[in-house]
Design an enzyme around this catalytic site. Structure first.
Site, PDB file in Angstrom:
ATOM      1  N   HIS A   3       3.236  39.566 -31.059  1.00 13.04           N
ATOM      2  CA  HIS A   3       1.879  40.045 -31.276  1.00 13.04           C
ATOM      3  C   HIS A   3       1.824  40.670 -32.660  1.00 13.04           C
ATOM      4  CE1 HIS A   3      -1.911  42.118 -30.631  1.00 13.04           C
ATOM      5  NE2 HIS A   3      -2.090  41.292 -29.615  1.00 13.04           N
TER       6      HIS A   3
ATOM      7  N   ASP B 280      -0.876  37.049 -22.459  1.00 14.56           N
ATOM      8  CA  ASP B 280      -1.019  35.641 -22.089  1.00 14.56           C
ATOM      9  C   ASP B 280       0.169  35.107 -21.314  1.00 14.56           C
ATOM     10  OD1 ASP B 280      -3.453  35.291 -23.295  1.00 14.56           O
ATOM     11  OD2 ASP B 280      -2.537  35.019 -25.252  1.00 14.56           O
TER      12      ASP B 280
HETATM   13  N1  ACO Z   1       8.589  32.612 -30.756  1.00 16.06           N
HETATM   14  C1  ACO Z   1       9.581  32.532 -31.677  1.00 16.06           C
HETATM   15  N2  ACO Z   1       9.566  33.178 -32.873  1.00 16.06           N
HETATM   16  C2  ACO Z   1       8.491  33.930 -33.144  1.00 16.06           C
HETATM   17  C3  ACO Z   1       7.414  34.068 -32.235  1.00 16.06           C
HETATM   18  C4  ACO Z   1       7.499  33.384 -31.006  1.00 16.06           C
HETATM   19  N3  ACO Z   1       6.520  33.485 -30.115  1.00 16.06           N
HETATM   20  N4  ACO Z   1       6.480  34.883 -32.774  1.00 16.06           N
HETATM   21  C5  ACO Z   1       6.932  35.239 -33.969  1.00 16.06           C
HETATM   22  N5  ACO Z   1       8.160  34.677 -34.203  1.00 16.06           N
HETATM   23  C6  ACO Z   1       9.008  34.892 -35.367  1.00 16.06           C
HETATM   24  C7  ACO Z   1       8.503  34.112 -36.572  1.00 16.06           C
HETATM   25  O1  ACO Z   1       9.069  32.813 -36.645  1.00 16.06           O
HETATM   26  C8  ACO Z   1       8.943  35.006 -37.704  1.00 16.06           C
HETATM   27  O2  ACO Z   1      10.329  34.827 -37.881  1.00 16.06           O
HETATM   28  P1  ACO Z   1      11.000  34.954 -39.359  1.00 16.06           P
HETATM   29  O3  ACO Z   1      10.804  36.389 -39.733  1.00 16.06           O
HETATM   30  O4  ACO Z   1      12.411  34.542 -39.174  1.00 16.06           O
HETATM   31  O5  ACO Z   1      10.192  34.015 -40.236  1.00 16.06           O
HETATM   32  C9  ACO Z   1       8.754  36.423 -37.137  1.00 16.06           C
HETATM   33  O6  ACO Z   1       8.903  36.267 -35.723  1.00 16.06           O
HETATM   34  C10 ACO Z   1       7.398  37.026 -37.444  1.00 16.06           C
HETATM   35  O7  ACO Z   1       6.380  36.095 -37.043  1.00 16.06           O
HETATM   36  P2  ACO Z   1       4.926  36.002 -37.658  1.00 16.06           P
HETATM   37  O8  ACO Z   1       4.340  34.683 -37.319  1.00 16.06           O
HETATM   38  O9  ACO Z   1       4.985  36.393 -39.101  1.00 16.06           O
HETATM   39  O10 ACO Z   1       4.192  37.167 -36.862  1.00 16.06           O
HETATM   40  P3  ACO Z   1       2.647  37.397 -36.792  1.00 16.06           P
HETATM   41  O11 ACO Z   1       2.457  38.834 -36.555  1.00 16.06           O
HETATM   42  O12 ACO Z   1       1.956  36.786 -37.971  1.00 16.06           O
HETATM   43  O13 ACO Z   1       2.207  36.517 -35.524  1.00 16.06           O
HETATM   44  C11 ACO Z   1       1.677  35.830 -33.353  1.00 16.06           C
HETATM   45  C12 ACO Z   1       1.882  37.027 -34.306  1.00 16.06           C
HETATM   46  C13 ACO Z   1       0.694  34.835 -33.971  1.00 16.06           C
HETATM   47  C14 ACO Z   1       1.079  36.331 -32.052  1.00 16.06           C
HETATM   48  C15 ACO Z   1       3.063  35.152 -33.124  1.00 16.06           C
HETATM   49  O14 ACO Z   1       3.955  36.081 -32.562  1.00 16.06           O
HETATM   50  C16 ACO Z   1       2.959  33.899 -32.245  1.00 16.06           C
HETATM   51  O15 ACO Z   1       2.703  32.820 -32.764  1.00 16.06           O
HETATM   52  N6  ACO Z   1       3.171  34.053 -30.904  1.00 16.06           N
HETATM   53  C17 ACO Z   1       3.037  32.926 -29.994  1.00 16.06           C
HETATM   54  C18 ACO Z   1       1.563  32.666 -29.702  1.00 16.06           C
HETATM   55  C19 ACO Z   1       0.967  33.722 -28.810  1.00 16.06           C
HETATM   56  O16 ACO Z   1       1.518  34.098 -27.781  1.00 16.06           O
HETATM   57  N7  ACO Z   1      -0.223  34.185 -29.211  1.00 16.06           N
HETATM   58  C20 ACO Z   1      -0.985  35.176 -28.417  1.00 16.06           C
HETATM   59  C21 ACO Z   1      -1.259  36.381 -29.241  1.00 16.06           C
HETATM   60  S1  ACO Z   1      -1.873  37.675 -28.278  1.00 16.06           S
HETATM   61  C22 ACO Z   1      -3.449  37.279 -27.937  1.00 16.06           C
HETATM   62  O17 ACO Z   1      -4.165  36.647 -28.663  1.00 16.06           O
HETATM   63  C23 ACO Z   1      -3.908  37.792 -26.665  1.00 16.06           C
END
Ligand code: ACO
Length: 432
Positions: A309, A366
């Site tokens: 998140h 979710d």
């Molecule tokens: N699975 C694996 N790796 C992940 C995940 C995940 N779900 N989420 C983040 N990471 C990793 C990224 O690859 C990144 O790794 P790195 O530092 O080695 O490059 C690091 O964690 C940071 O990730 P970002 O994408 O920069 O984090 P951000 O804060 O921008 O994204 C988000 C948050 C979009 C929710 C992300 O965690 C994600 O895509 N999660 C899966 C989708 C999801 O569940 N979305 C629901 C959000 S909550 C809602 O809307 C109710």
């Protein structure tokens, strides 16, 4: 002494005021930065940008706190209902008995849609995604209810109670009708003696000769899902609603933009993504451990959906509540869902895995909401629609906060241009 931040830029030293929130959140007020220096701030993804001052919802992502108008989500989830929390989020207080009755009357008075709008459903191809239908139909509300969507701020605010109730009640009606029509089923209309969640289930599952009566545990579970989604401060869709509302656009136009923003898989689409992921893992005979390794590798293009998140760097408090509710619901219904076992494995594996720990990746709301909705019988392609129904109070409240600011400014970020410098069209351009 008022606090300030000092910035040394080229040969100048500048001071900027500090704004403090009621929960001691601190922000540097950089509104005069460009005028004073010609510089702008760069914050792609807005991770450090406070786009507004708001009184609605408070989140502390490090501590895993979520409060609607000051009340902890844990207390609201235990003692309140979706409709009472909608009132709280929109009007600032939980309703008195009298206010609740008035709100419920407004909701029931506004829940039907113009019959010409019903005919509009038939124009969609059978393959249309319910989110696509929802965006179109919510956008159409301005055509059918122009008195509630004038784009005249004074009038739109005068009519706010009715437009707010319309948004909350009609999104439920439209969502269920889109499902009925897409599946060739006769449509149902809401009933005045049912709760919001019961009404939605009736709209979805009743047929003229077989009325669906929701088991208590099912309607309560749905009410909880909606309540937990009711607002979440400046997320992508709510920021979109505020952005559109800042131009003076009416409530219906602004919430339609919110629905579009919610559609994406990184936001509201994630609940569908979780189930698709769990089903794929199950179909491959994996218990989740192979998938975890792929999600960690970074180049598989796979993410552990329902994990991570932007704001919570701790357990999403909604995930804790919904995780327990999910277990209760499946127990009550006697559902054995192999996807739930996989979800439990994924959760345990990820919570103990260095990759996820280092990046503060915890389950979000979710992760379990999809399993619950599946057990209730809601089709997969309706999951993001359910999120939109739940988030409606937050969108409405945020639109109202924007619309009520007497000196509100249109939202208009800047950019750092990285394109080509000025150049002339080729001399032979018209001869080509
Ligand atoms: N699975 C694996 N790796 C992940 C995940 C995940 N779900 N989420 C983040 N990471 C990793 C990224 O690859 C990144 O790794 P790195 O530092 O080695 O490059 C690091 O964690 C940071 O990730 P970002 O994408 O920069 O984090 P951000 O804060 O921008 O994204 C988000 C948050 C979009 C929710 C992300 O965690 C994600 O895509 N999660 C899966 C989708 C999801 O569940 N979305 C629901 C959000 S909550 C809602 O809307 C109710």
């Amino acid at each position: 002494m008022s606090k300030e931040a000092l910035l040394k830029l080229e040969d100048k030293e500048l001071s900027f005021p500090i704004i403090e929130g009621t929960e001691n959140e601190k922000a540097i007020d950089l509104r005069t930065l460009r005028a004073q220096t010609g510089y702008i701030t760069f914050d792609e993804g807005f991770g450090n940008t406070g786009s507004c001052q708001s009184e609605i919802t408070f989140i502390n992502g490090e501590k895993g706190i979520l409060r609607y108008r000051g009340y902890p989500i844990e207390q609201i989830a235990e003692k309140s209902t979706f409709i009472d929390s909608a009132h709280l989020i929109i009007y600032g207080e939980l309703p008195t008995e009298e206010q609740r009755t008035r709100f419920l009357v407004d909701l029931i008075k506004t829940c039907n849609i113009d019959t010409r709008m019903v005919r509009q459903f038939e124009a969609f191809p059978p393959s249309a995604h319910p989110m696509s239908i929802l965006t179109s139909m919510m956008g159409s509300l301005s055509s059918y209810y122009p008195e509630l969507s004038t784009n005249d701020r004074v009038l739109d605010l005068e009519n706010f109670d009715r437009s707010a109730a319309s948004a909350i009640s009609k999104v439920m009606t439209v969502a269920a009708m889109s499902h009925r029509i897409a599946n060739g089923l006769p449509i149902n209309y809401p009933k005045k003696d049912l709760t919001y969640a019961e009404n939605f289930l009736h709209l979805m599952f009743s047929s003229p000769n077989d009325e669906y009566v929701a088991p208590k545990e099912v309607s309560e579970a749905l009410d909880l899902i909606l309540l937990l989604h009711a607002d979440h401060e400046q997320n992508c869709s709510t920021s979109t609603v505020r952005m559109v509302g800042s131009s003076g656009a009416n409530l219906f136009a602004s919430i339609t933009a919110g629905v579009c923003a919610l559609w994406g898989p990184l936001h509201g689409g994630a609940n569908m993504g979780v189930i698709k992921m769990l089903e794929a893992i199950h179909a491959e005979g994996d218990d989740g451990s192979r998938f975890i390794e792929e999600a960690k590798s970074g180049n598989s293009g796979k993410r552990l959906m329902g994990f991570g998140h932007r704001v919570y760097k701790n357990f999403d408090p909604r995930a804790k509540i919904i995780g327990q509710a999910c277990e209760r619901l499946l127990d009550a219904l006697g559902t054995k869902d192999p996807c739930l076992d996989i979800a439990r494995n994924l959760e345990q594996a990820a919570l103990n895995d260095e990759y996820f720990i280092k990046r503060n990746l915890y389950p979000n709301v979710d992760f379990y909401s999809g399993i619950m909705m599946r057990a209730i019988g809601i089709p997969l392609d309706m999951f993001t629609v359910m999120f939109a129904i739940g988030r409606m109070p937050g969108w409405v409240a945020n639109w109202h906060e924007v619309a009520s600011q007497p000196k509100g400014k249109i939202n208009r970020p800047r950019q750092v241009f990285q394109g080509p410098n000025e150049r002339d069209l080729p001399a032979d351009y018209n001869q080509r």
